[in-house]
Design an enzyme around this catalytic site. Structure first.
Site, short mmCIF file in Angstrom:
data_model
loop_
_atom_site.label_atom_id
_atom_site.label_comp_id
_atom_site.label_asym_id
_atom_site.label_seq_id
_atom_site.Cartn_x
_atom_site.Cartn_y
_atom_site.Cartn_z
N LYS A 283 0.94 -1.18 0.14
CA LYS A 283 0.16 -0.09 -0.01
C LYS A 283 0.91 1.36 0.16
O LYS A 283 0.76 2.10 -0.88
CB LYS A 283 -0.98 0.03 1.27
N ASN A 284 1.83 1.20 0.85
CA ASN A 284 2.62 2.39 1.04
C ASN A 284 3.52 2.79 -0.11
O ASN A 284 4.26 3.87 -0.06
CB ASN A 284 3.32 2.48 2.48
N CYS B 172 -4.77 7.25 9.77
CA CYS B 172 -4.97 6.73 10.99
C CYS B 172 -4.57 7.77 11.86
O CYS B 172 -3.83 8.48 11.75
CB CYS B 172 -3.75 5.52 10.99
N ARG C 225 0.36 14.33 13.46
CA ARG C 225 0.71 14.01 12.09
C ARG C 225 1.12 15.04 11.30
O ARG C 225 0.21 15.63 10.39
CB ARG C 225 0.09 13.00 11.55
N ASP D 297 4.87 0.03 12.14
CA ASP D 297 3.66 -0.59 11.73
C ASP D 297 3.46 -2.09 12.04
O ASP D 297 2.50 -2.60 11.75
CB ASP D 297 3.44 -0.32 10.18
N ARG E 4 -8.67 -0.39 4.98
CA ARG E 4 -7.87 0.67 4.36
C ARG E 4 -6.52 0.00 3.92
O ARG E 4 -5.75 0.69 3.16
CB ARG E 4 -7.61 1.80 5.33
C1 UD1 Z 1 4.64 6.61 6.76
C2 UD1 Z 1 3.60 5.33 6.50
C3 UD1 Z 1 3.06 4.90 8.03
C4 UD1 Z 1 4.16 4.71 8.78
C5 UD1 Z 1 5.15 5.78 8.93
C6 UD1 Z 1 6.69 5.42 9.54
C7 UD1 Z 1 2.47 6.07 4.34
C8 UD1 Z 1 1.24 6.08 3.59
N1 UD1 Z 1 2.57 5.72 5.72
O1 UD1 Z 1 3.69 7.61 7.35
O2 UD1 Z 1 2.31 3.70 7.69
O3 UD1 Z 1 3.95 4.24 10.20
O4 UD1 Z 1 5.81 6.14 7.52
O5 UD1 Z 1 7.41 4.50 9.07
O6 UD1 Z 1 3.53 5.56 4.07
N2 UD1 Z 1 6.88 14.11 11.12
C9 UD1 Z 1 7.06 15.43 11.43
N3 UD1 Z 1 7.02 16.36 10.40
C10 UD1 Z 1 6.42 15.92 9.28
C11 UD1 Z 1 6.27 14.53 8.94
C12 UD1 Z 1 6.68 13.69 9.80
O7 UD1 Z 1 7.26 15.69 12.57
O8 UD1 Z 1 6.41 16.93 8.29
C13 UD1 Z 1 7.08 13.13 12.27
C14 UD1 Z 1 5.72 12.56 12.31
O9 UD1 Z 1 4.94 13.17 13.49
C15 UD1 Z 1 6.22 11.25 13.08
C16 UD1 Z 1 7.45 10.82 12.41
O10 UD1 Z 1 7.83 12.23 11.66
O11 UD1 Z 1 6.30 11.03 14.31
C17 UD1 Z 1 7.42 9.83 11.22
O12 UD1 Z 1 6.59 10.19 10.30
P1 UD1 Z 1 6.57 9.89 8.66
O13 UD1 Z 1 7.90 9.01 8.36
O14 UD1 Z 1 6.42 10.98 7.94
O15 UD1 Z 1 5.49 9.05 8.41
P2 UD1 Z 1 4.24 9.08 7.14
O16 UD1 Z 1 5.10 9.27 5.91
O17 UD1 Z 1 3.22 9.88 7.65
#
Ligand code: UD1
Length: 425
Positions: free
Chosen positions: A22-23, A116, A121, A304, A395
């Site tokens: 999915k990701n 989620c 986030r 995850d 999802r």
């Molecule tokens: C993706 C995955 C999710 C997984 C996560 C971490 C998808 C669709 N989802 O989510 O399933 O749990 O990677 O492996 O691919 N953060 C910030 N600022 C930002 C962006 C992120 O502070 O602009 C922080 C978040 O709050 C969190 C951490 O970084 O604590 C990790 O987030 P991120 O790696 O961005 O996860 P996603 O890409 O949202």
């Protein structure tokens, strides 16, 4: 509301095939809009998030045909730069439209992402990257709008190796003049898969899979064919199911190097594992040793799989400590597992998981992976477990009920009140 009804205690045997990731599928579907012609994407999992994203890009004017896990996307008719606000709010990955539309036409608009609820986030790192490339960012309520008559490559240091920010900046940088360097980039396999697709489309990307990614912007990319990598989190979920209840479970379509941290932990717990080129064979041992688990960005233990792993740890002979470092609010499954008899003490971002017998109960899937964990707990528990709010699970897991049932689980998707499910099942 749909629910899963699971009768615990049935042993699992046979083969289960893992779907496309999915990701990886979500950013790759988004990236297809950067092509000057159609792309053909294979092994796209049939999931709610995927269908929502397909609908978002359809409403932006692209042609999307999706059947039998194959998606053909023709972006030539795309004539909108904004996503449908209601649909975009439903899936977090709709924010990939920001990077894509910025690269494609210097203008993008979407509503702030859903997905989620596993903590705060933010998308500050995405926005920091877009600004560094020359975009103007306007936020009005939950709408983000970006404009950039021209994007210029730049050096961007990510304070945290965010998966989404790395992807979004990489997408935008394909349309920037000159070179963009992302430092402290995320290294997840899904990012490598996206980069492989962008590269066959004509993008110039170096260093993907390391923490420094260099992207040199190109005039135009073309449409291409691409097969999505197998879903390492789905694979991990079925392997944990095998470790809990497996007599002889073969999880196939697995890239074993993507799940090394999980396999290492399971090995330490005494789980019987046999790896080959296409998959992993797993069986539940007589006795499980406890291990401590700490989630980290790839190649660390994946957040995850934290909830699913916690279920297995409830069956270990002594207590284990689970530490969540990626998300700040990712222990919502603990309360639900406690309803099933688990004994878990949470202190800030650590959980002490003590050995316990699980008993069937009515529980709620609070997020996607929490839902998967509750299903695993239901497979092990004595009696009947009802998992509510399974929209979250749908999802992210293609045909989970069919796949587990084929392995011997007693599981059913039902509508209506819990009482009627239990009496009619
Ligand atoms: C993706 C995955 C999710 C997984 C996560 C971490 C998808 C669709 N989802 O989510 O399933 O749990 O990677 O492996 O691919 N953060 C910030 N600022 C930002 C962006 C992120 O502070 O602009 C922080 C978040 O709050 C969190 C951490 O970084 O604590 C990790 O987030 P991120 O790696 O961005 O996860 P996603 O890409 O949202």
């Amino acid at each position: 509301m749909r629910k899963f009804y699971i009768e615990g205690g049935h042993k699992l045997t046979g083969t289960v095939k893992v779907s496309g990731a999915k990701n990886a599928a979500l950013p790759i579907i988004s990236a297809s809009l950067l092509g000057s012609g159609p792309s053909l994407l294979e092994d796209i999992p049939d999931l709610k998030d995927v269908r929502n994203l397909a609908e978002i890009i359809r409403r932006m004017g692209a042609r999307v045909d999706y059947q039998d896990n194959t998606m053909e996307i023709d972006p030539r008719s795309l004539d909108q730069y904004a996503t449908d606000p209601e649909l975009a709010g439903k899936i977090r990955a709709s924010y990939y439209m920001l990077g894509v539309m910025l690269a494609r036409q210097g203008q993008a608009r979407t509503s702030l992402p859903g997905g989620c609820s596993i903590g705060n986030r933010p998308i500050d790192l995405h926005l920091k990257g877009f600004k560094a490339l020359g975009a103007e960012v306007n936020i009005n309520g939950n709408i983000v709008e970006l404009t950039a008559p021209e994007l210029t490559g730049n050096k961007i240091y990510l304070d945290y190796p965010s998966v989404g920010a790395t992807i979004n900046i990489m997408l935008a940088a394909t349309g920037a003049k000159g070179q963009t360097v992302i430092e402290n980039a995320a290294r997840e396999p899904e990012i490598v898969d996206l980069a492989n697709y962008l590269t066959v489309m004509g993008a110039k990307i170096k260093g993907v899979g390391t923490d420094v990614i260099k992207i040199t912007g190109q005039e135009a990319l073309h449409g291409e064919e691409h097969r999505i990598i197998p879903d390492r989190i789905e694979a991990g979920t079925y392997i944990i199911a095998g470790a809990l209840m497996g007599q002889d479970v073969y999880v196939k379509n697995v890239l074993v190097e993507h799940i090394k941290p999980l396999l290492a932990k399971l090995g330490e717990m005494g789980v019987e594992l046999e790896e080959d080129i296409a998959g992993v064979r797993v069986a539940a041992p007589e006795k499980l040793d406890s291990v401590d688990v700490k989630t980290l960005p790839y190649p660390g233990f994946p957040t995850d799989l934290q909830a699913q792993m916690m279920v297995l740890l409830t069956q270990a002979d002594t207590a284990s400590v689970v530490t969540e470092t990626v998300w700040e609010d990712r222990f919502k499954h603990v309360e639900e597992l406690e309803t099933m008899g688990a004994s878990i003490n949470v202190d800030d971002n650590s959980a002490l998981v003590k050995p316990a017998r699980l008993t069937g109960a009515e529980v709620e899937a609070t997020d996607l992976r929490a839902g998967a964990a509750l299903i695993l707990a239901g497979l092990k528990a004595n009696g009947v477990t009802v998992v509510e709010n399974i929209g979250h699970v749908e999802r992210g897991y293609e045909d989970i009920e069919e796949k587990l049932t084929a392995l011997g689980a007693e599981m059913e998707k039902v509508e209506g009140t819990i009482e009627s499910q239990v009496t009619t099942a």
